[in-house]
Motif scaffolding. Structure first.
Motif, mmCIF file in Angstrom:
data_model
loop_
_atom_site.group_PDB
_atom_site.id
_atom_site.type_symbol
_atom_site.label_atom_id
_atom_site.label_comp_id
_atom_site.label_asym_id
_atom_site.label_seq_id
_atom_site.Cartn_x
_atom_site.Cartn_y
_atom_site.Cartn_z
ATOM 1 N N LEU A 199 -14.795 -17.197 -21.198
ATOM 2 C CA LEU A 199 -13.126 -16.831 -21.963
ATOM 3 C C LEU A 199 -12.361 -17.447 -21.370
ATOM 4 C CD1 LEU A 199 -15.760 -13.340 -21.344
ATOM 5 C CD2 LEU A 199 -14.859 -14.800 -23.389
ATOM 6 N N PHE A 200 -12.135 -18.280 -19.964
ATOM 7 C CA PHE A 200 -11.313 -18.276 -19.373
ATOM 8 C C PHE A 200 -10.161 -19.987 -19.867
ATOM 9 C CE2 PHE A 200 -13.045 -14.791 -17.142
ATOM 10 C CZ PHE A 200 -12.110 -14.299 -17.371
ATOM 11 N N LEU A 201 -9.325 -20.377 -20.097
ATOM 12 C CA LEU A 201 -8.513 -21.573 -20.142
ATOM 13 C C LEU A 201 -8.058 -22.376 -18.801
ATOM 14 C CD1 LEU A 201 -5.331 -19.795 -21.569
ATOM 15 C CD2 LEU A 201 -7.416 -21.035 -23.069
ATOM 16 N N PRO A 202 -8.696 -23.222 -19.082
ATOM 17 C CA PRO A 202 -8.525 -24.187 -18.385
ATOM 18 C C PRO A 202 -7.079 -23.856 -16.806
ATOM 19 C CG PRO A 202 -8.266 -25.996 -20.000
ATOM 20 C CD PRO A 202 -8.053 -24.488 -20.395
ATOM 21 N N ASP A 203 -6.237 -24.163 -17.265
ATOM 22 C CA ASP A 203 -4.976 -23.051 -16.162
ATOM 23 C C ASP A 203 -5.686 -21.715 -14.983
ATOM 24 O OD1 ASP A 203 -4.950 -21.494 -18.472
ATOM 25 O OD2 ASP A 203 -2.366 -21.437 -17.955
ATOM 26 N N GLU A 204 -6.561 -21.228 -15.998
ATOM 27 C CA GLU A 204 -6.587 -19.951 -15.632
ATOM 28 C C GLU A 204 -7.903 -19.419 -14.325
ATOM 29 O OE1 GLU A 204 -5.568 -16.651 -18.633
ATOM 30 O OE2 GLU A 204 -7.684 -17.610 -18.851
ATOM 31 N N ARG A 205 -8.869 -21.215 -14.771
ATOM 32 C CA ARG A 205 -9.829 -22.019 -14.596
ATOM 33 C C ARG A 205 -9.316 -22.030 -12.995
ATOM 34 N NH1 ARG A 205 -14.224 -21.057 -16.478
ATOM 35 N NH2 ARG A 205 -15.588 -22.838 -15.722
ATOM 36 N N ALA A 234 -6.316 -21.643 -11.279
ATOM 37 C CA ALA A 234 -5.973 -20.512 -10.497
ATOM 38 C C ALA A 234 -7.211 -20.177 -9.673
ATOM 39 C CB ALA A 234 -4.729 -19.654 -11.430
ATOM 40 N N PHE A 235 -8.274 -19.629 -10.178
ATOM 41 C CA PHE A 235 -9.093 -18.945 -9.734
ATOM 42 C C PHE A 235 -9.669 -20.195 -8.326
ATOM 43 C CE2 PHE A 235 -10.268 -16.399 -13.783
ATOM 44 C CZ PHE A 235 -9.121 -15.284 -13.713
ATOM 45 N N ALA A 236 -9.786 -21.494 -8.643
ATOM 46 C CA ALA A 236 -10.636 -21.917 -8.276
ATOM 47 C C ALA A 236 -9.293 -22.195 -6.753
ATOM 48 C CB ALA A 236 -11.000 -23.373 -8.286
ATOM 49 N N TRP A 237 -7.983 -22.056 -6.868
ATOM 50 C CA TRP A 237 -6.982 -22.398 -5.893
ATOM 51 C C TRP A 237 -7.562 -20.663 -4.871
ATOM 52 C CZ3 TRP A 237 -4.183 -25.630 -3.299
ATOM 53 C CH2 TRP A 237 -3.696 -25.210 -2.249
ATOM 54 N N ALA A 238 -7.154 -19.493 -6.217
ATOM 55 C CA ALA A 238 -7.518 -18.137 -5.471
ATOM 56 C C ALA A 238 -8.639 -18.148 -4.236
ATOM 57 C CB ALA A 238 -7.414 -17.171 -5.402
ATOM 58 N N GLU A 239 -9.522 -18.819 -5.108
ATOM 59 C CA GLU A 239 -10.452 -18.614 -3.995
ATOM 60 C C GLU A 239 -11.024 -20.147 -2.474
ATOM 61 O OE1 GLU A 239 -15.301 -18.375 -5.630
ATOM 62 O OE2 GLU A 239 -14.047 -16.490 -7.067
ATOM 63 N N THR A 240 -10.558 -21.078 -3.197
ATOM 64 C CA THR A 240 -10.384 -21.690 -2.124
ATOM 65 C C THR A 240 -9.764 -21.328 -0.741
ATOM 66 O OG1 THR A 240 -11.025 -23.451 -3.464
ATOM 67 C CG2 THR A 240 -9.762 -24.522 -1.347
ATOM 68 N N LEU A 241 -8.941 -20.422 -1.207
ATOM 69 C CA LEU A 241 -7.941 -20.220 0.020
ATOM 70 C C LEU A 241 -8.283 -18.967 1.097
ATOM 71 C CD1 LEU A 241 -4.164 -20.079 -1.355
ATOM 72 C CD2 LEU A 241 -5.162 -21.657 0.021
ATOM 73 N N THR A 242 -8.937 -17.710 -0.140
ATOM 74 C CA THR A 242 -9.821 -16.477 0.224
ATOM 75 C C THR A 242 -10.637 -16.877 0.935
ATOM 76 O OG1 THR A 242 -8.887 -15.409 -1.160
ATOM 77 C CG2 THR A 242 -10.589 -14.397 -0.680
ATOM 78 N N ARG A 243 -11.426 -18.083 0.713
ATOM 79 C CA ARG A 243 -12.880 -18.656 1.664
ATOM 80 C C ARG A 243 -12.432 -19.661 2.488
ATOM 81 N NH1 ARG A 243 -16.915 -16.186 -1.655
ATOM 82 N NH2 ARG A 243 -16.814 -15.737 -3.883
ATOM 83 N N ASN A 244 -11.478 -19.470 2.492
ATOM 84 C CA ASN A 244 -10.996 -20.929 3.614
ATOM 85 C C ASN A 244 -11.864 -21.725 3.174
ATOM 86 O OD1 ASN A 244 -9.249 -21.082 5.709
ATOM 87 N ND2 ASN A 244 -10.350 -20.118 7.390
#
Length: 151
Positions: A81-87, A89-99
């Motif tokens: 359901l998510f476009l490549p740019d959204e994916r 962005a989610f990967a970046w958010a998870e990488t930063l949040t999970r350190n």
């Protein structure tokens, strides 16, 4: 609702600063509001801030996100359901949040395929800010009650 303290009442100038940063993020114009709300929702899910999960789900709905997409955010990696740019962005958010230091270069390379340097900077502050709000909410909240704070 029971609180240990509230940043809004007990440190009002700091609360105002956090609120101003959130307003600046949302008024920055570099990223779609719907994406910001979905990032806020995903980071809040990772951090377990129930109040924020509810609030950002409502904001995403208000910004035009479908119920199906909102429900799929928790499993975005397995959803089509998510476009490549959204994916990215989610990967970046998870990488930063999970350190995840080992994943930062790859996540950044993928972001660069979809976003400008300014958008990446804004997205980074979006992630940092929702992480800050989540931690404030968790700290001031007494377990078993809803967290009351504006983000």
């Amino acid at each position: 609702m029971a609180f240990r303290f509230t940043v809004a009442a007990d440190a009002p100038s700091l609360y105002a600063t956090m609120s101003a940063t959130t307003k600046a993020i949302r008024g920055g114009g570099g990223l779609p509001a719907g994406l910001i709300h979905l990032i806020d929702l995903r980071v809040s899910q990772i951090n377990g801030c129930a109040y924020c999960i509810d609030m950002h789900g409502k904001e995403a709905r208000h910004a035009g996100q479908s119920e199906e997409r909102i429900a799929a955010v928790a499993a975005w990696e397995r959803s089509d359901l998510f476009l490549p740019d959204e994916r990215a962005a989610f990967a970046w958010a998870e990488t930063l949040t999970r350190n995840r230091h080992d994943g930062i270069d790859g996540a950044h390379r993928e972001l660069q395929r979809h976003f400008s340097a300014g958008q990446i900077a804004q997205l980074t502050v979006v992630v940092a800010q929702i992480n800050a709000w989540n931690r404030v909410g968790i700290a001031q909240h007494v377990e078993g009650t809803a967290v009351g704070m504006a983000a």
